[in-house]
Enzyme design. Sequence first.
Site, PDB file in Angstrom:
ATOM      1  CB  SER A   1      -0.893   0.010   1.231  1.00  0.00           C
ATOM      2  OG  SER A   1      -0.136   0.381   2.360  1.00  0.00           O
ATOM      3  CB  CYS A   2      -0.174   4.779  -0.492  1.00  0.00           C
ATOM      4  SG  CYS A   2      -1.736   4.572   0.390  1.00  0.00           S
TER       5      CYS A   2
ATOM      6  CG  HIS B   1      -1.591   8.551   3.640  1.00  0.00           C
ATOM      7  ND1 HIS B   1      -2.854   8.367   4.118  1.00  0.00           N
ATOM      8  CD2 HIS B   1      -1.490   7.735   2.554  1.00  0.00           C
ATOM      9  CE1 HIS B   1      -3.501   7.482   3.362  1.00  0.00           C
ATOM     10  NE2 HIS B   1      -2.691   7.092   2.396  1.00  0.00           N
TER      11      HIS B   1
HETATM   12  N1  LIG Z   1      -6.176   5.187  -3.897  1.00  0.00           N
HETATM   13  C1  LIG Z   1      -5.130   5.005  -3.140  1.00  0.00           C
HETATM   14  O1  LIG Z   1      -4.760   5.914  -2.417  1.00  0.00           O
HETATM   15  C2  LIG Z   1      -4.398   3.713  -3.159  1.00  0.00           C
HETATM   16  C3  LIG Z   1      -3.035   3.749  -2.844  1.00  0.00           C
HETATM   17  C4  LIG Z   1      -2.315   2.541  -2.886  1.00  0.00           C
HETATM   18  C5  LIG Z   1      -2.983   1.363  -3.145  1.00  0.00           C
HETATM   19  N2  LIG Z   1      -4.311   1.377  -3.403  1.00  0.00           N
HETATM   20  C6  LIG Z   1      -4.941   0.091  -3.682  1.00  0.00           C
HETATM   21  O2  LIG Z   1      -5.142  -0.002  -5.065  1.00  0.00           O
HETATM   22  C7  LIG Z   1      -6.304  -0.773  -5.342  1.00  0.00           C
HETATM   23  C8  LIG Z   1      -7.233   0.023  -6.197  1.00  0.00           C
HETATM   24  O3  LIG Z   1      -7.612   1.188  -5.476  1.00  0.00           O
HETATM   25  P1  LIG Z   1      -8.079   2.511  -6.188  1.00  0.00           P
HETATM   26  O4  LIG Z   1      -7.964   3.599  -5.188  1.00  0.00           O
HETATM   27  O5  LIG Z   1      -7.389   2.662  -7.499  1.00  0.00           O
HETATM   28  O6  LIG Z   1      -9.609   2.195  -6.401  1.00  0.00           O
HETATM   29  P2  LIG Z   1     -10.637   2.936  -7.359  1.00  0.00           P
HETATM   30  O7  LIG Z   1     -11.950   2.744  -6.722  1.00  0.00           O
HETATM   31  O8  LIG Z   1     -10.174   4.292  -7.691  1.00  0.00           O
HETATM   32  O9  LIG Z   1     -10.566   2.090  -8.702  1.00  0.00           O
HETATM   33  C9  LIG Z   1     -10.990   0.769  -8.771  1.00  0.00           C
HETATM   34  C10 LIG Z   1     -11.317   0.464 -10.207  1.00  0.00           C
HETATM   35  O10 LIG Z   1     -11.594  -0.921 -10.325  1.00  0.00           O
HETATM   36  C11 LIG Z   1     -12.751  -1.102 -11.114  1.00  0.00           C
HETATM   37  N3  LIG Z   1     -13.380  -2.371 -10.742  1.00  0.00           N
HETATM   38  C12 LIG Z   1     -14.430  -2.579  -9.929  1.00  0.00           C
HETATM   39  N4  LIG Z   1     -14.701  -3.900  -9.862  1.00  0.00           N
HETATM   40  C13 LIG Z   1     -13.794  -4.530 -10.655  1.00  0.00           C
HETATM   41  C14 LIG Z   1     -13.562  -5.873 -10.990  1.00  0.00           C
HETATM   42  N5  LIG Z   1     -14.308  -6.838 -10.485  1.00  0.00           N
HETATM   43  N6  LIG Z   1     -12.536  -6.135 -11.811  1.00  0.00           N
HETATM   44  C15 LIG Z   1     -11.761  -5.174 -12.299  1.00  0.00           C
HETATM   45  N7  LIG Z   1     -11.941  -3.862 -12.018  1.00  0.00           N
HETATM   46  C16 LIG Z   1     -12.951  -3.558 -11.194  1.00  0.00           C
HETATM   47  C17 LIG Z   1     -13.592   0.117 -10.828  1.00  0.00           C
HETATM   48  O11 LIG Z   1     -14.435   0.387 -11.902  1.00  0.00           O
HETATM   49  C18 LIG Z   1     -12.541   1.199 -10.704  1.00  0.00           C
HETATM   50  O12 LIG Z   1     -12.255   1.763 -11.957  1.00  0.00           O
HETATM   51  C19 LIG Z   1      -6.855  -1.178  -3.968  1.00  0.00           C
HETATM   52  O13 LIG Z   1      -6.300  -2.403  -3.613  1.00  0.00           O
HETATM   53  C20 LIG Z   1      -6.293  -0.126  -3.076  1.00  0.00           C
HETATM   54  O14 LIG Z   1      -6.203  -0.534  -1.736  1.00  0.00           O
HETATM   55  C21 LIG Z   1      -5.021   2.536  -3.454  1.00  0.00           C
END
Ligand SMILES: NC(=O)c1ccc[n+]([C@@H]2O[C@H](COP(=O)([O-])OP(=O)(O)OC[C@H]3O[C@@H](n4cnc5c(N)ncnc54)[C@H](O)[C@@H]3O)[C@@H](O)[C@H]2O)c1
Lengths: 343, 343, 343, 343
Positions: A143-144, A225
């Site tokens: 994670s971030c 953060h």
């Molecule tokens: N946003 C952050 O700050 C951040 C930072 C580091 C890691 N993450 C991790 O990255 C991952 C994604 O987070 P995010 O913030 O980009 O989420 P997000 O909600 O911005 O994007 C998720 C995307 O996945 C798509 N989606 C939904 N169901 C799906 C499926 N079954 N198969 C494929 N795609 C699907 C959605 O349409 C959306 O476009 C998570 O594991 C999160 O914990 C997020």
Amino acid sequence: MKAKVLINGYGSIGKRVADAVSAQKDMEVIGVTKTKPDFDAKLATELGYKLYCAIPDKERVKAFEEAGIPIEGTILDVIEEADIVVDGAPKKVGKENLEKIYKPNKVKAILQGGEKAKDVEDNFNALWSYERCYGKSYVRVVSCNTTGLCRILYALKDFGIKKARVVLVRRGADPNDDKTGPINAIKPNPVTVPSHHGPDVVSVVPELKDKIITSAVIVPTTLMHQHTLMVEVESEVKREDILEKINETPRIILVREKEGFSSTAKIIEFARDLGRKRYDLPELCVWEESVNTLGNEIFLMQAVHQESIVVPENIDCIRAMLEMEDDKFKSIEKTNKALNLIK
Amino acid sequence: MKAKVLINGYGSIGKRVADAVSAQKDMEVIGVTKTKPDFDAKLATELGYKLYCAIPDKERVKAFEEAGIPIEGTILDVIEEADIVVDGAPKKVGKENLEKIYKPNKVKAILQGGEKAKDVEDNFNALWSYERCYGKSYVRVVSCNTTGLCRILYALKDFGIKKARVVLVRRGADPNDDKTGPINAIKPNPVTVPSHHGPDVVSVVPELKDKIITSAVIVPTTLMHQHTLMVEVESEVKREDILEKINETPRIILVREKEGFSSTAKIIEFARDLGRKRYDLPELCVWEESVNTLGNEIFLMQAVHQESIVVPENIDCIRAMLEMEDDKFKSIEKTNKALNLIK
Amino acid sequence: MKAKVLINGYGSIGKRVADAVSAQKDMEVIGVTKTKPDFDAKLATELGYKLYCAIPDKERVKAFEEAGIPIEGTILDVIEEADIVVDGAPKKVGKENLEKIYKPNKVKAILQGGEKAKDVEDNFNALWSYERCYGKSYVRVVSCNTTGLCRILYALKDFGIKKARVVLVRRGADPNDDKTGPINAIKPNPVTVPSHHGPDVVSVVPELKDKIITSAVIVPTTLMHQHTLMVEVESEVKREDILEKINETPRIILVREKEGFSSTAKIIEFARDLGRKRYDLPELCVWEESVNTLGNEIFLMQAVHQESIVVPENIDCIRAMLEMEDDKFKSIEKTNKALNLIK
Amino acid sequence: MKAKVLINGYGSIGKRVADAVSAQKDMEVIGVTKTKPDFDAKLATELGYKLYCAIPDKERVKAFEEAGIPIEGTILDVIEEADIVVDGAPKKVGKENLEKIYKPNKVKAILQGGEKAKDVEDNFNALWSYERCYGKSYVRVVSCNTTGLCRILYALKDFGIKKARVVLVRRGADPNDDKTGPINAIKPNPVTVPSHHGPDVVSVVPELKDKIITSAVIVPTTLMHQHTLMVEVESEVKREDILEKINETPRIILVREKEGFSSTAKIIEFARDLGRKRYDLPELCVWEESVNTLGNEIFLMQAVHQESIVVPENIDCIRAMLEMEDDKFKSIEKTNKALNLIK
Ligand SMILES: NC(=O)c1ccc[n+]([C@@H]2O[C@H](COP(=O)([O-])OP(=O)(O)OC[C@H]3O[C@@H](n4cnc5c(N)ncnc54)[C@H](O)[C@@H]3O)[C@@H](O)[C@H]2O)c1
Ligand SMILES: NC(=O)c1ccc[n+]([C@@H]2O[C@H](COP(=O)([O-])OP(=O)(O)OC[C@H]3O[C@@H](n4cnc5c(N)ncnc54)[C@H](O)[C@@H]3O)[C@@H](O)[C@H]2O)c1
Ligand SMILES: NC(=O)c1ccc[n+]([C@@H]2O[C@H](COP(=O)([O-])OP(=O)(O)OC[C@H]3O[C@@H](n4cnc5c(N)ncnc54)[C@H](O)[C@@H]3O)[C@@H](O)[C@H]2O)c1
Ligand SMILES: NC(=O)c1ccc[n+]([C@@H]2O[C@H](COP(=O)([O-])OP(=O)(O)OC[C@H]3O[C@@H](n4cnc5c(N)ncnc54)[C@H](O)[C@@H]3O)[C@@H](O)[C@H]2O)c1
């Protein structure tokens, strides 16, 4: 030949990784997936990405058509072409995708920090576990927050970390999330101390087992953060030595309050002024004035741009898993150069 | 020969106008001024701008030297070269600069929306008062809120505006401002109704005198202002006709909630995804679903990106004042193209 | 004999209505219900309320026992004793309760503003529809925003309302809600104009049909809603006359910016200083400086304490439905006195 | 005879101390001062406090008259009657008042946490320095954050504190402050680590010199501060022992997430439900689930209601300075009982 990368889940992380892959010489995006035909889907096609429906479901496919956004098919129509999938689906969905799609289709896959360490073969941070993930099939980019901690601890590792104590002040929601709060509260999250962030660092750096204690709260801000670190090391250490190590470590930059960096808002303003797309700042930011020592304890404060810090890590992770470059520092350098990172 | 533009006050507006001037073929930045050697000053020099101290004061000049940021001198060392100054100083300081620097040095000057209508020769909006400002010496580009209102009222003008009622929900502070609140309150500002925004529109569009009533509050957000308009026109009007007029008007775009634009946060995410520097969105955004009519009354909601909406207006204002282009639509087109605006 | 009131759903509204009922001489709380054994449940028992489980379900009952919070049984054990139920369940659940519990048990019931006008016999505001609801069985006390609008329109009614235009700036979440956002956005809600708030007023005041147009946004604050009204009336009107009418109308107070009421935060500070339990301020607050007229149009701004404004209305509604007092002004006076309202 | 207390500066702290003094049997408020005739001034007179102008200045006195708020004169007309003054003036003004008013008029005075430790004779916390301040003339009641830390460290002191590490997440502004931000940022404040909060604790508890390290950030919330503590003690310690000590220590209460206390917002909701005036919660709140130990290190999270935590301390401080009660625990008990504190 360029490595063929499929982005499954073109959300906050997915769209950034897509652009970062496209910026590299040795890899390319063969497709991105979305579940809904929103403005992000439209922009993806305008950027030239081939768009697929993430979920092989007729209703969903029809929704794209009705919205006038052309798709090439569903993920099942493209998965075979991929050398690797970068999963960008929401928390917990990545694991499902791994079991239901990636493994059955025998394609390598990177999961993100929302998934659990135990559900993958290994956990990735470019500085710490590049070699370990070399050639592996199912890896999680942590994670971030964990990525930020891994980087700074790498800078400090030569001082001999005895005990790292960290308090994380987490942004409540990403800037594009207009549903999640809190609007006016501080939330212990989790309410138990230590939090899971320490063990998550250990999933990348096993040698830190029992040596890192973390605690976290959530606050009403969207930008970054913030972490405060208090790190006991083997012996007395000087402030200059720490600053030097930070300067030597890739993807960490120093910011100074006296130059105007009085908050996360000012750091983001700096990233905007740099002209970075989406004001992304994958570099971990350490406040120079906060770096201090008392005997053998080190203090510092840092800020993590949650939306982008893991993006270059995903690129390096691709190189490691596909065995495209065996020297981690060379991969880091290629990535940084292509992304125009400060260092 | 390119028009020589000096930017006095390289802050939120100043730095954007500097970049916008640089992007045009017919004008160039001959210098920018800062009062303090912060990271913005440093970035200005890295972008190649010649940096001057905004205040001719030894202590201040020394501060730049001590911070290791090279300056070329003070504003007085460059003002004579300028064909026009764009003032980007804080509210009320623009007027002081006008009296103490621009007029004595006989240089044309553009002031910003923080100054008063009565302190300049005329008030500028590209659509409404380009011709009127042609060749003038001291002109004010009206504020972000007023610019947003002028644009939409231009789109509606052919329907014959009888009475425009507007409620403005203003962002509490710019994103880089980490001092100003409120954190948790709604503030009538001003508490009197009507507010000064109506008369400010009238400073640009005199024919709207007594025909526009505004009221404003401040809320705890940083991204954009939001306006709700209820406009009575001469006769019954159809929704499609309004949408058509909006589509014909430069610098207004339609966004749709059903495509994901559920809030100002989503609009900004769109601008980030577009890859705009600093996520700037000088285009006024109207929610398509909000556009509606009942008899001879028109309803709509719009969002104004306060940091950038006046930037293209400053460019057109330069062309008008320096008599570089006598057709406003040609100037608008040049500006838009250089800035890569949607329309 | 006192009227026996059961509070079904001891949440934000329910707990306040319970206290307000207890403060009256002619009614009493025979029980309150909760679904979970949290601190509110505990405090309810400490205040002497008999606590019942809102949902007749073994697991839920057990949860109370395990938490050491004694309950008297489930709602089904007490419903027969009640002369009337005040439903305080979340949005949409009130209607379910009506159909599944109140009607089958033949008990009169008040629903809250989260329910729909069409699902009840009538819609209540003490000033407008007390007589109409007299003796009825299933009545809805309209929402906080609608209640605020009904009150002010009552004060203005004698001027002959031709067209009321209102923009509502709504708090994003209640102060005790630490999950809901937005943290940093303005959200049109709904994105269509006019919003449903106008028809909701009409459900109470049918004579305003086609005479009230509303539009609403949500902002990141928790304290109060804010409304701006622009009301066309039959003939020219003087500011003093409006102030007089406001002064004559129960449950509306004037606040002055010059006395420190610069925002909703200051109004809440005032309520805290008054020593009101939970800082409740059921009185609608109109900013005196905002009250203004231009010809036959009236302008004003008001603030609504969403958590408490409907509380005295619920009390009056009980009196009307149970035919306890046939003069609305007498009921209002009793309620106000018992609750120590300013007027 | 009751001790005669003058409150100089009837602001957030002053008005609360006034009410708290009035609630005691052995002391009374002989007057309160304000600088401006706002709603707080009006409420003070309605509560029966004699109101004086804090600044002996004709213009200011006139302003009260013009606003129709009767005052008894200026501070100079009442100061001689006072046995002690509680200063509630803004940061830094307390010291000025001390030098210009209290010392020349030979009246004992309590300053608040915005002043510096070195400008007074001693620094007060009821548990730690009651005896030391006994009979003294110029004493400072330490700040809200320092008071919170002093209390919890008192509970932990018997375990032998070797090193206390604390990160403070501070509320950006008080709830009634509608000017101060940040709206959307995390601000290191100060940016240097350790922060001044450690030395401030040491001003009360000299034995903790070099044993407490603090660091602080400011976040966009108004309700409470939050602290995370990591405390190394002499020997291994059990969680139950800590909980027991916390239970034994006055003015600390345990809250449980599983009972609904998921954030500072929920704690404040609890205080509102308790019916506390202004929802004051002078009790320090420790999250029970956060209390934990690993070997000889203790972890916990706590929340501090900044507006009220110092109020009972001011009362005890009066008793100590005026030698009204020589047993600190008896004073604490009297205060708590009069204020209806949980413990
Ligand atoms: N946003 C952050 O700050 C951040 C930072 C580091 C890691 N993450 C991790 O990255 C991952 C994604 O987070 P995010 O913030 O980009 O989420 P997000 O909600 O911005 O994007 C998720 C995307 O996945 C798509 N989606 C939904 N169901 C799906 C499926 N079954 N198969 C494929 N795609 C699907 C959605 O349409 C959306 O476009 C998570 O594991 C999160 O914990 C997020
Ligand atoms: N920020 C907005 O949303 C916005 C929108 C439209 C118009 N405006 C108007 O633009 C003007 C500038 O506002 P801003 O937001 O860019 O302010 P800002 O505070 O971001 O920038 C002001 C700049 O002026 C400099 N400065 C200070 N004193 C100066 C002096 N004496 N001479 C020259 N420069 C000086 C400061 O160093 C700073 O760089 C104001 O009139 C404002 O009302 C602002
Ligand atoms: N909060 C406000 O600002 C406000 C203002 C005016 C009207 N209202 C309306 O009042 C109603 C209640 O809203 P609230 O804000 O008090 O909600 P809330 O969430 O604070 O409280 C709802 C309560 O209902 C209980 N509950 C859940 N399911 C239930 C069931 N099946 N039967 C009985 N009780 C159940 C919950 O445990 C909770 O205690 C809604 O219709 C809402 O729209 C709310
Ligand atoms: N608010 C908190 O959270 C908090 C907590 C603990 C300690 N403190 C400390 O308490 C002190 C007061 O803070 P506050 O928050 O109550 O401030 P405040 O701004 O709420 O109140 C200050 C009051 O002092 C009055 N005042 C102004 N000038 C004065 C003068 N020359 N003489 C007398 N009175 C004057 C003002 O009119 C106002 O009523 C400060 O030292 C502060 O650091 C505040």
